[in-house]
Design a protein around this motif. Structure first.
Motif, PDB file in Angstrom:
ATOM      1  N   LEU A 177       0.810  -1.212   0.000  1.00 28.30           N
ATOM      2  CA  LEU A 177       0.000   0.000   0.000  1.00 28.30           C
ATOM      3  C   LEU A 177       0.846   1.265   0.000  1.00 28.30           C
ATOM      4  O   LEU A 177       0.402   2.309  -0.484  1.00 28.30           O
ATOM      5  N   ASP A 178       2.050   1.187   0.529  1.00 28.41           N
ATOM      6  CA  ASP A 178       2.944   2.350   0.563  1.00 28.41           C
ATOM      7  C   ASP A 178       4.131   2.090  -0.349  1.00 28.41           C
ATOM      8  O   ASP A 178       5.031   1.313  -0.028  1.00 28.41           O
ATOM      9  N   THR A 179       4.124   2.739  -1.511  1.00 33.39           N
ATOM     10  CA  THR A 179       5.202   2.564  -2.487  1.00 33.39           C
ATOM     11  C   THR A 179       6.039   3.825  -2.616  1.00 33.39           C
ATOM     12  O   THR A 179       6.769   3.985  -3.601  1.00 33.39           O
ATOM     13  N   GLY A 206       9.786  -1.771 -12.032  1.00 35.97           N
ATOM     14  CA  GLY A 206       8.987  -2.410 -13.070  1.00 35.97           C
ATOM     15  C   GLY A 206       7.493  -2.252 -12.869  1.00 35.97           C
ATOM     16  O   GLY A 206       6.721  -2.218 -13.841  1.00 35.97           O
ATOM     17  N   ALA A 207       7.065  -2.136 -11.602  1.00 33.31           N
ATOM     18  CA  ALA A 207       5.630  -1.973 -11.338  1.00 33.31           C
ATOM     19  C   ALA A 207       5.094  -0.693 -11.961  1.00 33.31           C
ATOM     20  O   ALA A 207       3.990  -0.674 -12.529  1.00 33.31           O
ATOM     21  N   PHE A 208       5.879   0.374 -11.880  1.00 33.40           N
ATOM     22  CA  PHE A 208       5.413   1.648 -12.429  1.00 33.40           C
ATOM     23  C   PHE A 208       5.523   1.664 -13.956  1.00 33.40           C
ATOM     24  O   PHE A 208       4.727   2.316 -14.640  1.00 33.40           O
ATOM     25  N   LEU A 209       6.516   0.944 -14.493  1.00 34.53           N
ATOM     26  CA  LEU A 209       6.595   0.816 -15.947  1.00 34.53           C
ATOM     27  C   LEU A 209       5.374   0.075 -16.475  1.00 34.53           C
ATOM     28  O   LEU A 209       4.821   0.408 -17.526  1.00 34.53           O
ATOM     29  N   ALA A 210       4.929  -0.936 -15.713  1.00 33.50           N
ATOM     30  CA  ALA A 210       3.798  -1.751 -16.164  1.00 33.50           C
ATOM     31  C   ALA A 210       2.457  -1.067 -15.926  1.00 33.50           C
ATOM     32  O   ALA A 210       1.554  -1.134 -16.771  1.00 33.50           O
ATOM     33  N   LEU A 211       2.322  -0.398 -14.794  1.00 30.52           N
ATOM     34  CA  LEU A 211       1.014   0.144 -14.404  1.00 30.52           C
ATOM     35  C   LEU A 211       0.864   1.625 -14.723  1.00 30.52           C
ATOM     36  O   LEU A 211      -0.226   2.183 -14.585  1.00 30.52           O
ATOM     37  N   GLY A 212       1.956   2.276 -15.107  1.00 31.22           N
ATOM     38  CA  GLY A 212       1.865   3.652 -15.570  1.00 31.22           C
ATOM     39  C   GLY A 212       1.659   4.682 -14.485  1.00 31.22           C
ATOM     40  O   GLY A 212       0.879   5.610 -14.661  1.00 31.22           O
ATOM     41  N   SER A 213       2.375   4.561 -13.375  1.00 30.17           N
ATOM     42  CA  SER A 213       2.253   5.556 -12.320  1.00 30.17           C
ATOM     43  C   SER A 213       3.620   5.772 -11.697  1.00 30.17           C
ATOM     44  O   SER A 213       4.641   5.559 -12.357  1.00 30.17           O
ATOM     45  N   GLY A 214       3.641   6.203 -10.433  1.00 29.21           N
ATOM     46  CA  GLY A 214       4.907   6.502  -9.795  1.00 29.21           C
ATOM     47  C   GLY A 214       4.876   6.213  -8.312  1.00 29.21           C
ATOM     48  O   GLY A 214       3.844   5.829  -7.746  1.00 29.21           O
ATOM     49  N   PRO A 215       6.008   6.385  -7.642  1.00 33.86           N
ATOM     50  CA  PRO A 215       6.123   6.071  -6.217  1.00 33.86           C
ATOM     51  C   PRO A 215       5.095   6.813  -5.367  1.00 33.86           C
ATOM     52  O   PRO A 215       4.898   8.024  -5.525  1.00 33.86           O
ATOM     53  N   GLY A 216       4.455   6.068  -4.471  1.00 36.45           N
ATOM     54  CA  GLY A 216       3.519   6.658  -3.530  1.00 36.45           C
ATOM     55  C   GLY A 216       2.165   7.020  -4.100  1.00 36.45           C
ATOM     56  O   GLY A 216       1.284   7.478  -3.367  1.00 36.45           O
ATOM     57  N   ARG A 217       1.957   6.796  -5.378  1.00 35.62           N
ATOM     58  CA  ARG A 217       0.704   7.223  -6.012  1.00 35.62           C
ATOM     59  C   ARG A 217      -0.301   6.083  -6.157  1.00 35.62           C
ATOM     60  O   ARG A 217      -1.495   6.320  -6.273  1.00 35.62           O
ATOM     61  N   ILE A 218       0.198   4.858  -6.165  1.00 37.39           N
ATOM     62  CA  ILE A 218      -0.711   3.708  -6.287  1.00 37.39           C
ATOM     63  C   ILE A 218      -0.212   2.576  -5.394  1.00 37.39           C
ATOM     64  O   ILE A 218       0.951   2.541  -4.990  1.00 37.39           O
ATOM     65  N   GLU A 219      -1.105   1.635  -5.089  1.00 33.55           N
ATOM     66  CA  GLU A 219      -0.700   0.390  -4.457  1.00 33.55           C
ATOM     67  C   GLU A 219      -0.268  -0.581  -5.562  1.00 33.55           C
ATOM     68  O   GLU A 219      -0.666  -0.438  -6.720  1.00 33.55           O
ATOM     69  N   VAL A 220       0.557  -1.544  -5.204  1.00 32.33           N
ATOM     70  CA  VAL A 220       1.063  -2.514  -6.174  1.00 32.33           C
ATOM     71  C   VAL A 220       0.916  -3.914  -5.583  1.00 32.33           C
ATOM     72  O   VAL A 220       1.354  -4.169  -4.456  1.00 32.33           O
ATOM     73  N   CYS A 221       0.301  -4.814  -6.358  1.00 32.59           N
ATOM     74  CA  CYS A 221       0.108  -6.197  -5.917  1.00 32.59           C
ATOM     75  C   CYS A 221       0.909  -7.154  -6.798  1.00 32.59           C
ATOM     76  O   CYS A 221       1.179  -6.861  -7.968  1.00 32.59           O
ATOM     77  N   HIS A 222       1.254  -8.287  -6.229  1.00 29.12           N
ATOM     78  CA  HIS A 222       1.910  -9.352  -7.007  1.00 29.12           C
ATOM     79  C   HIS A 222       1.655 -10.686  -6.330  1.00 29.12           C
ATOM     80  O   HIS A 222       1.344 -10.764  -5.131  1.00 29.12           O
ATOM     81  N   TRP A 223       1.777 -11.754  -7.114  1.00 35.12           N
ATOM     82  CA  TRP A 223       1.636 -13.100  -6.576  1.00 35.12           C
ATOM     83  C   TRP A 223       2.906 -13.517  -5.855  1.00 35.12           C
ATOM     84  O   TRP A 223       4.005 -13.040  -6.173  1.00 35.12           O
ATOM     85  N   ILE A 224       2.770 -14.410  -4.903  1.00 36.80           N
ATOM     86  CA  ILE A 224       3.932 -15.054  -4.290  1.00 36.80           C
ATOM     87  C   ILE A 224       4.342 -16.201  -5.209  1.00 36.80           C
ATOM     88  O   ILE A 224       3.573 -17.122  -5.455  1.00 36.80           O
ATOM     89  N   PHE A 225       5.562 -16.134  -5.732  1.00 35.32           N
ATOM     90  CA  PHE A 225       6.023 -17.111  -6.714  1.00 35.32           C
ATOM     91  C   PHE A 225       6.387 -18.437  -6.038  1.00 35.32           C
ATOM     92  O   PHE A 225       6.526 -18.533  -4.826  1.00 35.32           O
TER      93      PHE A 225
END
Length: 628
Positions: free
Chosen positions: A588-590, A598-617
């Motif tokens: 929740l805090d990026t 890579g999260a911001f490259l993929a989702l099109g935002s920046g630090p602190g502006r969005i939450e980022v989710c991922h699977w546990i590999f």
């Protein structure tokens, strides 16, 4: 009369013939010798954690498979600093990641050879004084987990001899190849590396004194390390030194690779009439790093061409230091160089310094470059140089779709997608690392674990100087020694007991550990079934543990504040059959993340502006406070 130690030893043997029975409600009984590392972990878990071990079988599968006797024996050897002399049996018994010890090859090969379906060899003094002929390495070391090959003084003093490396070590996991004094003083002939190390993970290739003093013995690198991942890449040291008329062609070299580095040091030094061509080198790759140091120093009438070099790559860094210094009549042509869609960095220091009669052309050259002690020299032409301050700056094509190609679809996603009925891509969550096991705490506690002790670690694990294994260990150690990020608590653990200690120190003793059930659904669209938020879906904290490549199973564990953790059934979108049970974590805090993440490259935002989710590999895990 028996002495005390003999009595204790006999008691140990007597007790080790018995098994203990451990189990829980709804689980099959587990029978275990009480002195094995696995039994020790089970007892430790039950002592430190308020939950039954039977609900975490995936963690137990990572515990050392050593027998009670072997565990005691290797622990004693570790205490005596004598594991190195028993490394092969230690690696085999403990299920570690070790490189084979290669002995020099004494085989005689007077005729042409074709090596197919072959691996892990030391070719020493092979092909010396050969006259003509062809040696072929085809499908050599293909699809292997660990590939270690050494070519020492190969084809030395040969005449008209050809070497062909086709489909060599492709799709390997960790590859270490060393070409030392290869084709030295050779006359004529050629070396052809075609489809070499394709789709390799962690390549480390060293060309040292390759082709020195040779006459017209050219090499072709075509589709070399294409689509390779990470690793040191390639090192060319003293390559073609004092050579005469040596043509080298690098075509589609490193194409589509991810974070690959190449170092050219003393390449073509004092060579006469060298002709090197770099075409589509590093094309369409992610963050390539290439260093040219003292390249062509003192060369005579050399021709170097860089065409479509690092074109359409994502960032990347190139350094040209003392390139073509003190050369005579050198011609260098940079055409369509560095046209990356995200700017990289290029540094030219002392380039062409002291040279006579040089001709250097830059045509359609990328932005963000530094020229020091260089730009005022004669014989240099800049055509359509895309300097950021110039009105001629060209628009680089690509946009967000070009950026996204370096972030696998589904690797990062928004929290709103974690709801029943969502169809979304799942990335490849399969574990790409070699299979290894934890070491028992009684052994790992006796081994050095510091970059300052790398010499001792190299001795223990038989790692040569500048070898892949040395690099692997140093990379892991430096990441473990890195200062934690703001708000982060971190620890690297090499035993299950150490992991339990860290998790409980952060979260307390009422904890659970979870991982995604299997790898089904990877690299395809999936449908989200029922979803459950851990801790009621509230903001919580967790301890996530990710594998690091190291001789034994090593996890980088760190506390992750302000997250939400979810479990979700994963369905086949067509049949709606349940194929997996996934664990996902949403950060929740990026705000402290890099803007190039890579999260911001993929989702099109920046630090602190969005939450980022991922699977546990696969084989990664996350610890949370228990719901019960």
């Amino acid at each position: 009369m028996l002495n005390l130690w003999t009595f204790i030893f006999l008691c140990f043997l007597h007790l080790s013939s018995f098994n203990v029975v451990l189990g829980g409600v709804g689980d099959s009984l587990v029978s275990e010798n009480p002195f094995t590392p696995k039994a020790s972990v089970i007892r430790y878990w039950n002592k430190e954690i308020r939950r039954e071990i039977t609900k975490t079988h995936f963690l137990l599968s990572k515990v050392s498979p050593l027998t009670a006797v072997d565990s005691a024996s290797f622990s004693k050897l570790a205490a005596q600093n004598d594991l190195a002399s028993h490394l092969p049996s230690f690696c085999s018994s403990a299920k570690l990641f070790c490189f084979p010890d290669l002995s020099p090859s004494l085989e005689k090969h007077p005729k042409d050879e074709r090596f197919a379906v072959y691996s892990n060899m030391n070719f020493s003094n092979y092909g010396t004084d050969r006259l003509a002929g062809v040696d072929s390495f085809k499908n050599y070391s293909e699809d292997s987990n660990i590939v270690v090959d050494s070519f020492h003084r190969y084809s030395r003093d040969s005449t008209g001899h050809k070497e062909q490396f086709a489909n060599y070590a492709s799709e390997g996991n960790v590859v270490d190849q060393n070409f030392h004094s290869y084709a030295a003083s050779a006359t004529g002939g050629s070396g052809n590396f075609n489809n070499y190390n394709r789709e390799v993970n962690n390549p480390n290739l060293r060309f040292s004194s390759y082709g020195d003093d040779s006459n017209g013995h050219g090499q072709t690198f075509k589709q070399y390390t294409e689509n390779a991942n990470a690793g040191n890449g390639q090192s060319f040291s003293s390559y073609g030194k004092n050579g005469n008329g040596v043509p080298n062609d690098f075509s589609s070299y490193g194409k589509g690779a991810n974070v690959i580095g190449s170092g050219f040091s003393g390449y073509g030094e004092a060579a006469n009439g060298a002709n090197d061509s770099f075409t589509s080198y590093g094309f369409d790759s992610n963050a390539p790093q290439n260093t040219f140091k003292s390249y062509g120093d003192g060369g005579n009438a050399a021709v170097n061409t860089f065409s479509s070099y690092r074109d359409q790559s994502n960032v990347g860094d190139d350094s040209f230091q003392s390139y073509a210094k003190n050369s005579n009549g050198e011609k260098v042509d940079f055409s369509n160089y560095g046209q990356s869609f995200n700017e990289g960095t290029d540094k030219f220091t002392g380039y062409g310094q002291g040279a006579v009669g040089q001709s250097i052309g830059f045509k359609i050259y990328g932005r963000n470059s530094t020229f020091k002690d260089y730009a005022k020299k004669e014989g240099i032409v800049f055509g359509r140089y895309n300097n950021g301050s110039s009105s001629e700056t060209a628009q680089v094509k690509g946009g967000s779709s070009a950026v996204n190609k370096w972030v696998e679809p589904g690797k990062f996603f928004r929290e709103k997608l974690l709801k029943q009925g969502t169809v979304m891509p799942m990335p490849d969550i399969k574990d790409k690392m070699p299979v290894r096991s934890f070491l028992p705490r009684t052994i790992v506690s006796k081994l050095p674990f510091s970059s300052s002790k790398i010499g001792e670690l190299k001795r223990i694990f038989h790692a040569g100087d500048n070898s892949t294994l040395e690099t692997v260990m140093l990379d892991a150690l430096k990441e473990c020694e890195r200062a934690p990020s703001p708000g982060e608590t971190k620890r690297c653990v090499g035993s299950a007991e150490d992991m339990i200690d860290f998790a409980t120190s952060v979260l307390g003793r009422n904890v659970e550990v979870r991982t995604t059930e299997n790898v089904k659904g990877s690299k395809q669209n999936i449908k989200i079934g029922s979803v459950k938020g851990i801790n009621g879906g509230k903001v919580t904290k967790s301890v996530s543990c990710h594998q690091s490549l190291y001789p034994y199973l090593l996890y980088y564990c760190h506390s992750v504040p302000e997250v939400r953790v979810y479990e979700a059934d994963i369905l086949d979108p067509k049949s709606l059959e349940k194929i997996n049970h996934g664990v996902a974590i949403c950060h929740l805090d990026t705000s402290s993340w890099s803007s190039n993440h890579g999260a911001f490259l993929a989702l099109g935002s920046g630090p602190g502006r969005i939450e980022v989710c991922h699977w546990i590999f696969e084989n990664d895990m996350t610890w949370t406070i228990s719901d019960s």
